[in-house]
Design a protein around this motif. Structure first.
Motif, PDB file in Angstrom:
ATOM      1  N   TYR A 134       0.858  -1.170   0.000  1.00 57.19           N
ATOM      2  CA  TYR A 134       0.000   0.000   0.000  1.00 57.19           C
ATOM      3  C   TYR A 134       0.904   1.231   0.000  1.00 57.19           C
ATOM      4  CZ  TYR A 134      -3.344  -3.442   1.780  1.00 57.19           C
ATOM      5  OH  TYR A 134      -4.124  -4.555   1.940  1.00 57.19           O
ATOM      6  N   TYR A 135       0.491   2.274  -0.725  1.00 52.55           N
ATOM      7  CA  TYR A 135       1.292   3.479  -0.813  1.00 52.55           C
ATOM      8  C   TYR A 135       0.428   4.728  -0.670  1.00 52.55           C
ATOM      9  CZ  TYR A 135       4.927   0.454  -2.723  1.00 52.55           C
ATOM     10  OH  TYR A 135       5.861  -0.537  -2.903  1.00 52.55           O
ATOM     11  N   ALA A 136       1.015   5.766  -0.086  1.00 54.26           N
ATOM     12  CA  ALA A 136       0.389   7.078  -0.129  1.00 54.26           C
ATOM     13  C   ALA A 136       0.483   7.595  -1.560  1.00 54.26           C
ATOM     14  CB  ALA A 136       1.107   8.028   0.823  1.00 54.26           C
ATOM     15  N   ASP A 137      -0.496   8.372  -1.977  1.00 56.10           N
ATOM     16  CA  ASP A 137      -0.491   8.907  -3.339  1.00 56.10           C
ATOM     17  C   ASP A 137       0.757   9.726  -3.616  1.00 56.10           C
ATOM     18  OD1 ASP A 137      -4.098   9.538  -3.501  1.00 56.10           O
ATOM     19  OD2 ASP A 137      -2.929   7.733  -3.871  1.00 56.10           O
ATOM     20  N   SER A 138       1.270  10.399  -2.609  1.00 54.29           N
ATOM     21  CA  SER A 138       2.412  11.296  -2.807  1.00 54.29           C
ATOM     22  C   SER A 138       3.701  10.556  -3.151  1.00 54.29           C
ATOM     23  CB  SER A 138       2.630  12.143  -1.549  1.00 54.29           C
ATOM     24  OG  SER A 138       2.854  11.304  -0.422  1.00 54.29           O
ATOM     25  N   VAL A 139       3.764   9.248  -2.881  1.00 57.02           N
ATOM     26  CA  VAL A 139       4.999   8.501  -3.148  1.00 57.02           C
ATOM     27  C   VAL A 139       4.798   7.387  -4.167  1.00 57.02           C
ATOM     28  CG1 VAL A 139       5.766   8.989  -0.803  1.00 57.02           C
ATOM     29  CG2 VAL A 139       4.736   6.762  -1.317  1.00 57.02           C
ATOM     30  N   PHE A 183      -5.628  -5.252  11.153  1.00 56.58           N
ATOM     31  CA  PHE A 183      -5.734  -5.319   9.701  1.00 56.58           C
ATOM     32  C   PHE A 183      -5.729  -3.986   8.980  1.00 56.58           C
ATOM     33  CE2 PHE A 183      -5.864  -9.512  10.465  1.00 56.58           C
ATOM     34  CZ  PHE A 183      -7.083 -10.134  10.720  1.00 56.58           C
ATOM     35  N   VAL A 184      -6.012  -2.891   9.657  1.00 55.70           N
ATOM     36  CA  VAL A 184      -6.054  -1.600   8.985  1.00 55.70           C
ATOM     37  C   VAL A 184      -4.628  -1.076   8.884  1.00 55.70           C
ATOM     38  CG1 VAL A 184      -6.914   0.759   9.057  1.00 55.70           C
ATOM     39  CG2 VAL A 184      -8.363  -1.122   9.854  1.00 55.70           C
ATOM     40  N   VAL A 185      -4.086  -1.029   7.669  1.00 52.08           N
ATOM     41  CA  VAL A 185      -2.661  -0.689   7.524  1.00 52.08           C
ATOM     42  C   VAL A 185      -2.441   0.735   7.033  1.00 52.08           C
ATOM     43  CG1 VAL A 185      -1.990  -3.066   7.195  1.00 52.08           C
ATOM     44  CG2 VAL A 185      -2.521  -1.660   5.205  1.00 52.08           C
ATOM     45  N   VAL A 186      -3.402   1.321   6.321  1.00 51.86           N
ATOM     46  CA  VAL A 186      -3.246   2.691   5.834  1.00 51.86           C
ATOM     47  C   VAL A 186      -3.718   3.619   6.950  1.00 51.86           C
ATOM     48  CG1 VAL A 186      -3.782   4.346   4.030  1.00 51.86           C
ATOM     49  CG2 VAL A 186      -3.583   1.919   3.470  1.00 51.86           C
TER      50      VAL A 186
END
Length: 122
Positions: free
Chosen positions: A59-64, A102-105
């Protein structure tokens, strides 16, 4: 008690690359996910990337997205963050973290490293 130790931070010019590492130790290490988060001066801590420990889902932040890659080596209990095309706005203290739920973001993680400074000059 789980301990997370980051390494690999430093000073780099814009457009350059760095690779962060985070080694876990202490007890039986079996998180649901590990992640990298960062905090710039005067800013709140923010999620950067995460990877599930068993299946390697990322999972990634949009900024990266498209510039950073998170990976893990289960045998070494180590997670990595390859950072390419770095920008001055990536400057921050980068923290390694792990969690069992389970919530990773999210910025809510169970275990944290001490942080490593990444500075990107323009």
């Amino acid at each position: 008690q789980v301990q997370l130790v980051e390494s690999g931070g430093g000073l780099v010019q814009a457009g350059g690359s760095l690779r962060l590492s985070c080694a876990a130790s202490g007890g039986t290490f079996s998180p649901y996910a590990m992640a990298w988060l960062r905090q710039a001066p005067g800013e709140e801590r923010e999620f950067v990337a995460a990877i599930t420990w068993s299946r390697g889902i990322t999972y990634y932040a949009d900024s990266v997205k498209g510039r950073f890659t998170i990976s893990r080596d289960n045998a070494k209990n180590t997670v990595y963050l390859q950072m390419n095309s770095l920008k001055p706005e990536d400057t921050a203290v980068y923290y390694c973290a792990a969690k069992h739920s389970f919530v990773v973001v999210t910025t809510k993680y169970d275990y944290w490293g001490q942080g490593t400074q990444v500075t990107v000059s323009s």
